[in-house]
Design an enzyme around this catalytic site. Structure first.
Site, short mmCIF file in Angstrom:
data_model
loop_
_atom_site.label_atom_id
_atom_site.label_comp_id
_atom_site.label_asym_id
_atom_site.label_seq_id
_atom_site.Cartn_x
_atom_site.Cartn_y
_atom_site.Cartn_z
N GLU A 98 0.83 -1.20 0.00
CA GLU A 98 0.00 0.00 0.00
C GLU A 98 0.87 1.26 0.00
O GLU A 98 0.53 2.24 -0.62
CB GLU A 98 -0.94 0.02 1.22
N ASP A 116 -5.20 7.42 -6.60
CA ASP A 116 -4.64 6.10 -6.87
C ASP A 116 -4.72 5.78 -8.36
O ASP A 116 -5.27 6.57 -9.14
CB ASP A 116 -5.30 5.03 -5.99
#
Length: 192
Positions: free
Chosen positions: A23, A32
């Site tokens: 992550e 993202d």
């Protein structure tokens, strides 16, 4: 560490290591690869570009994400095996993909089409080895194969297999030889 999930400290440490490795941590919100505002260790709920967080807040959000993933396993798979590493693999997976939702997005429980995911159906049927082998198929985001997801799913699959091997060994040591749990690939055409 009391976090309210069904995972021994060693497996929680492994899970946190997987999440940290895949992550990453950002104290400033970013977009993202599929266009979702995200912060900390992949947290996307209620995040807006411009948001910031402290390391302590990121720790809190990560543990909340793990709790949410654990609640999904507990709710949908109450007979999930006592296999900490396997549970850690699925917690990482659910942390990343979420439960899904009919008409919304594919996830661990629900597909956008309204059906259940194959990995969920295999776990429900007790076909744990095959379920572990489904994880690498979840390597796309926004329709594209992402190298980071390929690596993450391989790590989750490895953790899942390790947990399953340990679980089967512990059952066999207690004289609980369940042929359905044999650690081998099963003929997918055979009824379980």
């Amino acid at each position: 560490m009391q976090v309210g999930i069904k995972l021994p400290a060693a497996a929680l440490g492994t899970l946190l290591g997987v999440l940290a490795a895949f992550e990453g941590r950002s104290l400033i919100a970013y977009v993202d690869p599929v266009g979702i505002p995200t912060i900390c260790d992949g947290w996307a709920q209620g995040v807006e570009i411009g948001d910031t967080a402290t390391p302590e807040k990121c720790d809190e959000l990560t543990l909340e994400g793990i709790r949410q993933a654990d609640q999904i396993i507990s709710q949908w798979l109450p007979l999930f095996p006592d296999a900490p590493e396997m549970r850690a693999a699925y917690l990482s997976f659910i942390y990343n993909v979420g439960p899904g939702g009919a008409g919304v997005k594919d996830g661990f429980v629900w597909l956008k089409s309204g059906g259940h995911s194959t990995v969920f159906n295999l776990l429900l049927a007790g076909r744990y080895y095959e379920a572990c082998d489904e994880l690498p198929k979840w390597r796309r985001a926004g329709g594209k194969i992402l190298k980071g997801l390929v690596r993450r799913r391989a790590a989750e699959q490895e953790l899942c297999h390790a947990g399953l091997r340990d679980y089967i060994q512990r059952r066999n040591n207690r004289g609980l030889d369940d042929k359905r749990l044999a650690y081998r690939r099963t003929d997918s055409s055979r009824q379980s």
